[in-house]
Each structure stands twice: as C-alpha cells, then as structure tokens.
Design a protein around this motif. Sequence first.
Motif, PDB file in Angstrom:
ATOM      1  N   ALA A 198    -106.722  -3.990  53.665  1.00  0.00           N
ATOM      2  CA  ALA A 198    -107.151  -5.031  52.742  1.00  0.00           C
ATOM      3  C   ALA A 198    -108.440  -5.655  53.243  1.00  0.00           C
ATOM      4  O   ALA A 198    -109.285  -6.088  52.469  1.00  0.00           O
ATOM      5  CB  ALA A 198    -106.067  -6.085  52.619  1.00  0.00           C
ATOM      6  N   PHE A 199    -108.568  -5.651  54.550  1.00  0.00           N
ATOM      7  CA  PHE A 199    -109.750  -6.270  55.125  1.00  0.00           C
ATOM      8  C   PHE A 199    -111.017  -5.542  54.718  1.00  0.00           C
ATOM      9  O   PHE A 199    -112.099  -6.116  54.665  1.00  0.00           O
ATOM     10  CB  PHE A 199    -109.646  -6.286  56.647  1.00  0.00           C
ATOM     11  CG  PHE A 199    -110.924  -6.723  57.302  1.00  0.00           C
ATOM     12  CD1 PHE A 199    -111.357  -8.020  57.156  1.00  0.00           C
ATOM     13  CD2 PHE A 199    -111.685  -5.834  58.018  1.00  0.00           C
ATOM     14  CE1 PHE A 199    -112.534  -8.431  57.745  1.00  0.00           C
ATOM     15  CE2 PHE A 199    -112.864  -6.240  58.605  1.00  0.00           C
ATOM     16  CZ  PHE A 199    -113.290  -7.536  58.478  1.00  0.00           C
TER      17      PHE A 199
ATOM     18  N   TRP B 114    -102.210   0.305  41.528  1.00  0.00           N
ATOM     19  CA  TRP B 114    -102.227   0.011  42.957  1.00  0.00           C
ATOM     20  C   TRP B 114    -103.249   0.867  43.684  1.00  0.00           C
ATOM     21  O   TRP B 114    -103.456   0.715  44.869  1.00  0.00           O
ATOM     22  CB  TRP B 114    -100.838   0.152  43.570  1.00  0.00           C
ATOM     23  CG  TRP B 114    -100.167   1.468  43.321  1.00  0.00           C
ATOM     24  CD1 TRP B 114    -100.234   2.579  44.112  1.00  0.00           C
ATOM     25  CD2 TRP B 114     -99.316   1.820  42.211  1.00  0.00           C
ATOM     26  NE1 TRP B 114     -99.488   3.598  43.558  1.00  0.00           N
ATOM     27  CE2 TRP B 114     -98.912   3.157  42.389  1.00  0.00           C
ATOM     28  CE3 TRP B 114     -98.872   1.120  41.111  1.00  0.00           C
ATOM     29  CZ2 TRP B 114     -98.080   3.812  41.484  1.00  0.00           C
ATOM     30  CZ3 TRP B 114     -98.047   1.775  40.214  1.00  0.00           C
ATOM     31  CH2 TRP B 114     -97.660   3.100  40.399  1.00  0.00           C
TER      32      TRP B 114
ATOM     33  N   LYS C 234    -102.054   3.053  52.004  1.00  0.00           N
ATOM     34  CA  LYS C 234    -102.914   2.030  51.463  1.00  0.00           C
ATOM     35  C   LYS C 234    -104.076   1.788  52.395  1.00  0.00           C
ATOM     36  O   LYS C 234    -104.004   2.062  53.583  1.00  0.00           O
ATOM     37  CB  LYS C 234    -102.132   0.749  51.253  1.00  0.00           C
ATOM     38  CG  LYS C 234    -101.544   0.197  52.515  1.00  0.00           C
ATOM     39  CD  LYS C 234    -100.681  -0.991  52.256  1.00  0.00           C
ATOM     40  CE  LYS C 234    -101.488  -2.225  52.110  1.00  0.00           C
ATOM     41  NZ  LYS C 234    -100.655  -3.428  52.148  1.00  0.00           N
TER      42      LYS C 234
ATOM     43  N   ARG D 254     -96.093   5.850  51.245  1.00  0.00           N
ATOM     44  CA  ARG D 254     -97.074   4.841  50.918  1.00  0.00           C
ATOM     45  C   ARG D 254     -98.324   5.056  51.744  1.00  0.00           C
ATOM     46  O   ARG D 254     -98.272   5.320  52.922  1.00  0.00           O
ATOM     47  CB  ARG D 254     -96.489   3.463  51.258  1.00  0.00           C
ATOM     48  CG  ARG D 254     -97.365   2.308  50.876  1.00  0.00           C
ATOM     49  CD  ARG D 254     -96.564   1.041  51.017  1.00  0.00           C
ATOM     50  NE  ARG D 254     -96.227   0.801  52.393  1.00  0.00           N
ATOM     51  CZ  ARG D 254     -96.948   0.043  53.201  1.00  0.00           C
ATOM     52  NH1 ARG D 254     -98.039  -0.505  52.787  1.00  0.00           N
ATOM     53  NH2 ARG D 254     -96.576  -0.174  54.444  1.00  0.00           N
TER      54      ARG D 254
ATOM     55  N   ILE E 169     -97.848  -3.194  43.071  1.00  0.00           N
ATOM     56  CA  ILE E 169     -96.853  -2.116  43.062  1.00  0.00           C
ATOM     57  C   ILE E 169     -95.465  -2.685  42.773  1.00  0.00           C
ATOM     58  O   ILE E 169     -94.625  -2.022  42.164  1.00  0.00           O
ATOM     59  CB  ILE E 169     -96.891  -1.353  44.408  1.00  0.00           C
ATOM     60  CG1 ILE E 169     -96.521   0.102  44.182  1.00  0.00           C
ATOM     61  CG2 ILE E 169     -96.017  -1.956  45.458  1.00  0.00           C
ATOM     62  CD1 ILE E 169     -96.854   0.992  45.357  1.00  0.00           C
ATOM     63  N   GLY E 170     -95.265  -3.918  43.181  1.00  0.00           N
ATOM     64  CA  GLY E 170     -93.972  -4.552  42.942  1.00  0.00           C
ATOM     65  C   GLY E 170     -93.791  -4.997  41.498  1.00  0.00           C
ATOM     66  O   GLY E 170     -92.669  -5.117  41.017  1.00  0.00           O
ATOM     67  N   ALA E 171     -94.905  -5.228  40.806  1.00  0.00           N
ATOM     68  CA  ALA E 171     -94.808  -5.693  39.416  1.00  0.00           C
ATOM     69  C   ALA E 171     -94.516  -4.543  38.464  1.00  0.00           C
ATOM     70  O   ALA E 171     -93.859  -4.734  37.441  1.00  0.00           O
ATOM     71  CB  ALA E 171     -96.100  -6.393  39.012  1.00  0.00           C
ATOM     72  N   GLY E 172     -95.001  -3.361  38.792  1.00  0.00           N
ATOM     73  CA  GLY E 172     -94.839  -2.214  37.893  1.00  0.00           C
ATOM     74  C   GLY E 172     -93.470  -1.579  38.001  1.00  0.00           C
ATOM     75  O   GLY E 172     -93.325  -0.471  38.509  1.00  0.00           O
ATOM     76  N   VAL E 173     -92.471  -2.276  37.508  1.00  0.00           N
ATOM     77  CA  VAL E 173     -91.088  -1.806  37.663  1.00  0.00           C
ATOM     78  C   VAL E 173     -90.554  -1.258  36.344  1.00  0.00           C
ATOM     79  O   VAL E 173     -90.957  -1.685  35.270  1.00  0.00           O
ATOM     80  CB  VAL E 173     -90.160  -2.938  38.141  1.00  0.00           C
ATOM     81  CG1 VAL E 173     -90.507  -3.339  39.550  1.00  0.00           C
ATOM     82  CG2 VAL E 173     -90.264  -4.139  37.211  1.00  0.00           C
TER      83      VAL E 173
ATOM     84  N   HIS F 120    -104.507  -8.392  42.258  1.00  0.00           N
ATOM     85  CA  HIS F 120    -103.530  -9.001  43.159  1.00  0.00           C
ATOM     86  C   HIS F 120    -103.410  -8.107  44.394  1.00  0.00           C
ATOM     87  O   HIS F 120    -103.858  -6.961  44.364  1.00  0.00           O
ATOM     88  CB  HIS F 120    -102.154  -9.116  42.472  1.00  0.00           C
ATOM     89  CG  HIS F 120    -102.061 -10.246  41.502  1.00  0.00           C
ATOM     90  ND1 HIS F 120    -102.162 -10.077  40.147  1.00  0.00           N
ATOM     91  CD2 HIS F 120    -101.880 -11.577  41.700  1.00  0.00           C
ATOM     92  CE1 HIS F 120    -102.052 -11.248  39.544  1.00  0.00           C
ATOM     93  NE2 HIS F 120    -101.879 -12.177  40.458  1.00  0.00           N
ATOM     94  N   PRO F 121    -102.769  -8.603  45.452  1.00  0.00           N
ATOM     95  CA  PRO F 121    -102.550  -7.731  46.609  1.00  0.00           C
ATOM     96  C   PRO F 121    -101.784  -6.460  46.221  1.00  0.00           C
ATOM     97  O   PRO F 121    -100.991  -6.467  45.267  1.00  0.00           O
ATOM     98  CB  PRO F 121    -101.725  -8.603  47.558  1.00  0.00           C
ATOM     99  CG  PRO F 121    -102.102  -9.990  47.208  1.00  0.00           C
ATOM    100  CD  PRO F 121    -102.339  -9.979  45.724  1.00  0.00           C
ATOM    101  N   PHE F 122    -102.045  -5.414  46.973  1.00  0.00           N
ATOM    102  CA  PHE F 122    -101.436  -4.092  46.725  1.00  0.00           C
ATOM    103  C   PHE F 122     -99.933  -4.206  46.478  1.00  0.00           C
ATOM    104  O   PHE F 122     -99.409  -3.659  45.503  1.00  0.00           O
ATOM    105  CB  PHE F 122    -101.707  -3.213  47.952  1.00  0.00           C
ATOM    106  CG  PHE F 122    -101.034  -1.875  47.952  1.00  0.00           C
ATOM    107  CD1 PHE F 122    -101.641  -0.761  47.401  1.00  0.00           C
ATOM    108  CD2 PHE F 122     -99.777  -1.717  48.526  1.00  0.00           C
ATOM    109  CE1 PHE F 122    -101.017   0.473  47.409  1.00  0.00           C
ATOM    110  CE2 PHE F 122     -99.144  -0.495  48.542  1.00  0.00           C
ATOM    111  CZ  PHE F 122     -99.770   0.613  47.975  1.00  0.00           C
ATOM    112  N   ASP F 123     -99.254  -4.909  47.362  1.00  0.00           N
ATOM    113  CA  ASP F 123     -97.801  -4.965  47.271  1.00  0.00           C
ATOM    114  C   ASP F 123     -97.345  -5.667  45.997  1.00  0.00           C
ATOM    115  O   ASP F 123     -96.337  -5.297  45.397  1.00  0.00           O
ATOM    116  CB  ASP F 123     -97.211  -5.695  48.483  1.00  0.00           C
ATOM    117  CG  ASP F 123     -97.467  -4.933  49.753  1.00  0.00           C
ATOM    118  OD1 ASP F 123     -98.031  -3.834  49.663  1.00  0.00           O
ATOM    119  OD2 ASP F 123     -97.111  -5.431  50.830  1.00  0.00           O
ATOM    120  N   THR F 124     -98.094  -6.682  45.602  1.00  0.00           N
ATOM    121  CA  THR F 124     -97.729  -7.409  44.386  1.00  0.00           C
ATOM    122  C   THR F 124     -97.896  -6.510  43.168  1.00  0.00           C
ATOM    123  O   THR F 124     -97.053  -6.499  42.268  1.00  0.00           O
ATOM    124  CB  THR F 124     -98.617  -8.655  44.232  1.00  0.00           C
ATOM    125  OG1 THR F 124     -98.497  -9.438  45.421  1.00  0.00           O
ATOM    126  CG2 THR F 124     -98.202  -9.489  43.047  1.00  0.00           C
TER     127      THR F 124
END
Lengths: 300, 646
Positions: free
Chosen positions: B8-9, B537, B5, B3, B517-521, B511-515
């Motif tokens: 975010a800031f 992402w 990334k 990973r 990447i977590g949604a694309g399942v 959305h936040p990066f993790d969200t």
Amino acid sequence: MTLGVTVITFALLHALPGNLGRDLIANPKATPQAIAQFDQQNGLTGSIWVQYWKFLDKLLHGNLGFSFRFDRSVDSLLATDLPRDLVLGGISLFLSLVIAIPIGIAQAVKRNGVADYAGTAVSFILYSMPQYAVALLLIQLLSITFKIFPPEAPDGSWLYMLEHPAGLVLPIGSLTLVSYAYFSRYMRSSAIDTLAQDYIRTARAKGLPERLVLLRHLLRNSVLTVVTLIGVSVPSIVTGTLITEQVFNLPGAGLEYFNAAVNSDYEVMLGITVLVGVVTVLGNLLADIAYALLDPRIRY
Amino acid sequence: MQRFKQSAFAAAAVALVAIAVGACGSGSNNSSSSTGSAAVTEISGLKQVGIGLTEPTKPSGAKIKGGTVTWAESPELTPNYIFPMTSFAYCSVANTSQFSAMLYRPLYWYGNNYSPTVNYNYSVAKAPVFSDNNTVVTVTLNSWKWSDGEPVTSRDIEFWMNLYKANPNNYCGYVPGRFPDNVTSMSTPNASTIVFHLNRSYDPEWFLYNELSQITPLPLAWDRTSLTQTAPTTDNGKLPDTTKAGALKVFKFLDTQSKALGSWASSPVWSVVDGPWKLTQFTTDGAATFVPNPTYSGSPKPTISKFVELPYTSDTAAFNEFRSGGPSAVTIGFLPPQDVPQVPAIQALGYIDNKASSYSFNYFPLNFNNPTVGPIFKQLYFRQAFQHLVDQPGWIKAFLDDAAVQTTNPVPPAPPSPLIKISAANNPLVFSIADARKLLTSNGWKVVGGGTTTCVKPGTAAGDCGAGITSGEAITFNLDYASGTASLESEMNDLEAQAKKVGITLEVTSHPFDTVIGAGVPCTPTQSICKWTAENWGAGWIYSPDFLPTGESLFATGAASNANGYSNPAANKLIDQTVFAPTRAAETKALTQYATLMSTQVPVVYGPTQVGIYGGVAGTLVSNKLGGFDAQAFGYLNPEAWYLTK
C-alpha cells in the motif's frame, strides 16, 4: 480521552462497508463457512457493543489484542517496535533540540543579520521539504552515489541498532533535519520575544556578561515554548517515524499502525491508539512538570 | 487462489509517477518499446510481455560451490504461518509457494520452468493412476525420507486427509462438494501407496491439477496434541488424527505452534522436513534463513549453501537496497512499477529484468444482484458494451509500462499452457467506443455522449433494454477500487472517462484492498450487503492450488467465489465437462469452449494482467551471476536448482 479514541476507532472500523472477517481474510475464494469460522474464532460475532466490551475486557487485563495480519499479539508487536522507535525518535528528538535551541537563540540575538537569514533559509527549506524527500535525497547522495552509509537502518533490537551506528546515520539524520527546522523556528521566535522583556534589559544594564544573560535569563524563559512542543512531540516518537520506517526498512509502531489501517487489522490499531493516548498524557504531564521546574511562578 | 497484493505504501511514490504518466492519457497506440531485457512478442500488432525466461538462466561464468542467495520478499507480504494447511487467513504466496513448500514438499509440484504444468521430477509421488472409469485414483510415493529419518509414507498422506476432513474450512483449497468431500474412502495397501475412491468419475487431469494439488504429506512426528508428548515415529494405531475429535486437537496444536513465529527455527515440530531446505533462522519481521536439508531425498540437491529471504517495509526501501548494494546485497528482487525508467541503471549493476508472469488473470465483478443496477448488469449486451470501454492496450502502454498482458477470459494469457491454447489476440470485445455505443443504441438506450444515457425502450423483447430496467433509467453506478496502486487508479479514471463518452456515469471511489475485496461478496438483492455495484481489488485471481483454470469455484452457478451472482447454464455445462471429462482431449475441448464462451459472456470485466512472479510488479530482477533460476509459472521457489557463478 484514550477511551473516547478507542470508541471512535472501533466504530469507524465497523462502519466500513463489507464484513470485517472477510476484509481480514482478504481472499475472494473464502467461503461463507470459512468466514463464519474465522469470525467465531476471532471474536467477530455479536453486536459491535459486545465486541467492544470484549476488547475493553481484554484491555483491562493487560491484553492489547492480536494482530490477524502479523499473527502475533499486539503486545509482542509493540515490544519489538517500541524500542526501535525510541532509538530513532528519541535520538533524533534529542539531536534536533541540541542543534535547534542554540541556533534559534543565536538567530534571535543576531536577528536580521546574514547568519540569521541563512539560518532562516535553511530552516524554511527543510521545513517545507517532505520527510520522504529528505530521506530519499540522503539515500541517493550518501548511499547510492557515494556509498558512505547503508540505505537501511539496522533491523534488530535496540542494542543491535546501537551497535551498528552507520545504519542509523541516515534515518536519524533525516528525522533530525526536519524536526530541527521546526524547533529552531519556534526557539528563534520565542527568544526574540524574551529579548524584548524588561528583565533582559535590566540584566544587561546591571552589567551581567552577555553569556550569563543568555543562559540564565533568555534560555530559561524562552525554552518554555519549546518544552510545550516537546510534550506534544513525545507521541510522535511512537508513531511519528512512519515515513522513516518505510524508507529505511525498519518496521516500527508507526508503520504497523499504517498497515493496520490499510489492512483492517483493528486490534493493532486499537492497541497502538491506546498506547499513543497514554503517551500523549504522559508527554503533557512531563511538560507540565518541566514548566514548574523552569518557572517557579508556575504552581499546580 | 492465493492472495497477492502490492504494498500500500507504494501509493505515495507511485502516485507521483502516475500523475505524470496519467497526464499523457491513455491511448490505443500500439507502438511500444520493451523495457530492459524483457522478452517481448508481437501479437496482432500489439507488443506483449509475459514470456519471461523460458528456460533456466545459464551465466557464462564458472560455477561456484556454495554461496548465499538472497531473495527480496514483497513489501507487507512476509511469512506468518508455517503449517502447510493454511486457512484463508494465511493463504498467501508468502506462506506457501515462497516459504513452506521449500520445507514440506507438496505431494505434486506444479510448474515446469515457465510452463504451468505438473512437474514429477520435483514431486513426492509418481504420476497418479486412474482406474475404474476414473473413480479410483492410486498414488504411489517415491522413496523419500523425513529429516528425522522416517520414510515418507502413505500414512503421511492419510494424516493430511484426516486433518482436512475433520474441518475442511481449515484449508484454503477447499471448495464445498469437491475435495475431500468427493473422496468416499481411501486405503493404504502399503507404505508407498494410497488409493482414493471417488464419488463419481472425474477428469484425471482436473483431479490431478485441482484436487491432488491440495495435499502435502505431513510427518507423523506432528501427530500429537502437545509439545510435551513424545513425537510419534510410526503408526501405533492410536494416533490422535484417526478420530475427528483427535484430528481437530492435532490441528489446533499445529495451528498454535504455527502462530508462535519466534520459535519456528528451533521448533521440534517444524524442524522435521522432507523438502530440500531447513529453516535455521526466522525473525518475526519475516527474515528467514534456509540451509540445505542434508537428508533431502529428491533431486536436484541444493548447491548453494544458504538461501535468505529478506523483508522490506516498502518497495522504495527494497529498490534503494538493489540500487545501493546490487546483486551482492540482493540476488533476486522485484521491479517496482514506478522504477521502470531505472531499468538500464539496474541492469548495469548486474541484474536481468525478467518479465515472467504468474498463472493468473485480472478482472473485477459487477454485482448482478444489486437491487438497482443489477438488472442492467445481467444484460449481456451491456457487459459487452462495458468491456468495449476497457482500453487494455492503452492501459498496458500508458499505465503499466508494457509489463502486463491483455486478458479476455479466465484462462490466463501467460504463461503459455500446453493444456489449453487461448490467444490473447482473440479479443472479441476490443476497445471501441463506437461498438459500445452501437450495442447500447441497438438495445433500447438513447446514448448521450458526455451526458446521461437513458433507457427509451423498456421491455424484454429483442432490442429492448431488458428485464427490470425502467423507462428513463440511467446507467449510473459506483466503481470502487483498491487504493494504493497508481496504475489501478489511472485505469479506473480512464474507464470513468471512456464510460462518460457513452453516457454511463461511474462514481469512482477507492478503499483499502481488504475493504474492497471484503465488500464484493455473494448476496441476494434484499440483503443489506448487496449494495455494492463494482469492486476492483486489482489483483484478480491466481490459480493455486487450483492449477487448472476450469472456473468451477468462480463462475459456476452458486459457487463460493461467484461474488456477482453470474449464472449461465452453458457455462455450467462446460465447467462440468472439464471437471468430469473422460479424456484429456474432451477436457481440452471443453476448456477451450469455456474460455471462448467466457470471452463473449463477460461474466466479469477483464483487465490487463500484470507480470511478475511477485504479482503486481513490473518485473523480477535476477542477478546475472545466478544460474538455474527459472520463471516458475506458479511463483514457487526452488533454490535447490540454483547456483552461483563467478
């Protein structure tokens, strides 16, 4: 109140699309088996209510949870961060009050004069500037151009920070300038109202020296408004220095909270939420106590 | 895959720049200017960066013995796990290639300066020998020692394998059915040799790059289940890792020790190293201090006396430090995208701006299994039309400050690999609204530019919209991208605008990066998690520890990371041909065919791949007094090869 906030935070986090375990892993290569194992190991299985109950159970046993991102307990994170926040937020709050209260009173007493207009102009400029911009301007001027102060806050324990005051000048300065503008405006406004009260006129008519009028009658009565603001500001000592922490490279609770929100690190969010809830109640309690001390008419 | 990334800031600061840049719009003007001292090459009229330092830096000043080199860590990406067997949760460059690999040397080292190839000079083992029709692999170790005086032996590899086999999900290199599942048995005929017997014949190069790459020898001193136990030095035949239950206990012990961040520097476990460095200090904020390991067996030996990794809360904080203190404060840092205009000023301070890439490619998936628009995504003509809407040259110039390379298939466009040569210029699906319109029109759609394109010829015959697409159906779907990166936001906004020109409506959200990447399942159409349509992402895929870009875990039917459900027998066949190729020539041929196929198949939407060994940055800033620094193709750090000059 704190409990309600944790319920809302917990529900919102679980309402996000996708799988929380997969969010936390944040790796497109993670296999379903690996995600299932992660969920199992980190208590992410079961219904949202079961998970929330587990969180509450831990909380009641003094365990704020574990940060998946930082690989540390939330207690440990806060034990590192809070002293730093107290140094930054506490000193800047103290300094801004020490500057804002007398200047606010002076502006009220000499209102509509040149000094008042100048003070108002400075306050408005600082108040309207994002803290981010104030911090970057200070760094550009005093770190990069003239190299007087370092651009970073000293990263260490609170004692280490105090032992390296040069590194604290810019972060505390940027915080102080912005909150000074905020407090001074309230102080000026409150003092103007108080100056119009009969007891001030009476005190002056009795021939009381102006210094004593201001100290005994004006300050004590007009500072009540600011005390309310201080009570409300106490939680911001914990999480309100986010921008300063980011710009001056000093991780604190505000930054951890922000990062946790971005990274779905929900136990950190919940832990800090609980802490801020407690501090908010404490801040208001302290303000109430201060009211009673400053104004004997107030009784609870 | 690891990973990587961005902070975010960075969003806050970057957004301001992006608004200004975005206002200029994206265009396909190929004229370009280089930034700083970036190495820029001209490919088919499009200037591309990504060549970087093709050989180690050689400052003209005299060498200094000793000295401290400081390295700026990526914001938010600080080490938080030291045990080399990293699960997916800890599988980051910050933990592995930029941290633990300096302490615990992987069996094989990948990256020859800027070439993405194996480097035997830095490896613990000699080149593996394949025999019996490539079903037997013999690995012979060099004569290395651990810092506790014990030799690095084949038993140390067996130790790794025992832990790995006990629960493969504990390591992020695991692909079900592959390593270590494909190892039927192993033996250690002597202390310096280990032999793997495989379940079938494999391509030697693939096995070396994607399977043996997963091994890191572990010292026997770690083969215990508690700190109170005496650290074993030799195999007495009763070490706990030899049984599955014991191996799980050992893993748990090491995992627990690895989570005790504050104790790393003083830990009796983590102080046993075979790499060139020892960790002497580590703070929970991520500040690490390394000193040379005096018993390091490999070469070169470190000449600098200290290597320090510095954590930063934001790229703004880091860049302020570079600007204020210059190379004397930070020897190696990163160039935040929003600070590209300051390159001349930063060079004047004594930095080289290196535009090296890591071996990765950028993409985002469209969900073929989405019950609503999945049937549209399954149409090859649609994917090709959609790829025509991606203005890679324009994005690179307008949003990425020329610090990115065009991407047309899963084989990374940079660094150049001698194993496979795919030119980024061979883009069969260049940015072209007209071509996109033509493809849609010729396949049963009534294209309404600026309006809503609808299917007017439903059906499965040639020239029809395709299976599962109804008459009058529009092309409308959500495109979700990772927030916090201004360039990505600009890219997606531009894609939305270009798509509208052919009547495709993108509902762009972030959305936040993790969200994201977590949604694309991976999913099936009836599952509730299958509502996602497009998830970007912004970081694509970096090949590590799967260093050969064969795609078996990404694009093979049913592969674990095949999130969108792409399935193509031709692709499967080519992937198999690379994995099971009998010779290198056969493997190269299959890999080339695979890359070519993927460039027209568009199993995912390709986007420009940003440069930077940090990932997602506009370059790497290197002190012009630092010698021996190479643009490592996989982002590994090898400060033992660096030296300071006057």
